[in-house]
Design an enzyme around this catalytic site. Sequence first.
Site, PDB file in Angstrom:
ATOM      1  CG  HIS A 184      -0.352   0.027   2.545  1.00  8.32           C
ATOM      2  ND1 HIS A 184       0.141   1.180   3.117  1.00  8.32           N
ATOM      3  CD2 HIS A 184      -0.165  -0.962   3.468  1.00  8.32           C
ATOM      4  CE1 HIS A 184       0.606   0.913   4.328  1.00  8.32           C
ATOM      5  NE2 HIS A 184       0.442  -0.380   4.567  1.00  8.32           N
ATOM      6  CB  CYS A 219       1.799  -3.638   4.884  1.00  9.03           C
ATOM      7  SG  CYS A 219       0.204  -4.216   5.503  1.00  9.03           S
TER       8      CYS A 219
END
Length: 407
Positions: A236, A253
């Site tokens: 992201h 992430c």
Amino acid sequence: MTPAAPRLIALALGLLGGTLGAPSATADSEPPATSRPPLHSEAETRLMTVIELARRGDYNRAIDDLSDLIDERPNFRLAQLVYGELMVARAGRSIDPLIGEDVAKRRDALLAEAESRWNHRSNAATDGRVPNAIVQLAPEHEHAIVADLEHNRVYLFANVDGVPRLVSDFYATIGSGGAGKEAEGDMRTPVGVYHVTRYLNDHQLPKLYGIGALPVNYPNALDRARGRTGHGIWLHGVPRTTYARSPQASEGCVVIANDDFERLRERVDVGSTPVIMTQGVDWVSPAEADTTRTEVRAAIEDWRHSWQAIDTSAYLAYYDADFVSDEGRDKAAFAAYKKKVNARKENISVDIDQLSIFRYPGEKEMVKVTFDQAYRSNNYSSEDRKTQYWQRSDDGRWRIVLENEAD
């Protein structure tokens, strides 16, 4: 007066073995051109060029160019740090006595980002080599992503007749706990072969995730077999108040700048694009990659022929002693089941299409293969998406250790 060497420029000098105050070229000369993929981050390229100018002693031009970059991207904190250090260095002073402990910690995080970016710039040439993690790409995969967790880099590859061709690469942030996720909450980024499952735009997300997110299918079948837990592993963007985050700052992430994310997202096919997360990329020659591809494809083809020939003994020989099926059957239970099924077969046809092969990172001599399977027999037919994990045994043969129809 020779300017003092700020820590950032000293870092660059140390990596290149240069000497501040003794530039390798005149101030009017251009920095050496670097060959970069067309989609490479423009902001990073400009920042690295500024550091190169400073390394060569051209502080005035470096500061002017950096001022333009900051005007365009005022949230690029690393660029602001470089600008401040260059201004202080040009004045012949040191910035270190002027900052407190809290500021020093934030500065150290930015310096770690600078080091990661600079190391990549100094060692980015692949010379036509390919990552050994991508052995073969099926035609359905127009692109593939490799996240080098050790070096904070995300690579985008195009599929050229089954062989990966480097398109671009971007600086990335990984989990604060490092690489190799094992358990929920360990703040680590997983190592493995995954695929993008969906796309979430900024209207569906908190501000932390920037302009969008691409979730991946962690934990996959192998992760579950290894007892790994956790969820919500995404690729992201970043909050709009910043341009990038320090090398280890996420909850697991893989995080890249918003403009880089947008370039990447445009080339992602949801449900299909492979994402390989690995601790370091092993770049090999196309010939080396072809050797592995030939070996694995031969094993898969022999497995298929044995199945079609209803040679159950030869077919089962391709399953490892530690094999587990997606129904949870071990090798003995699976063998008993297959013998019972095949006893009722008069003919079998097995066709394979859209074959992809990935060398599995973090595992000894293992590949993950995916393909579309069309099965026909005298009393049954099916079309399935199949995933298999093959591992080279001590005797040198490739055998299946895990198999499932959805991963």
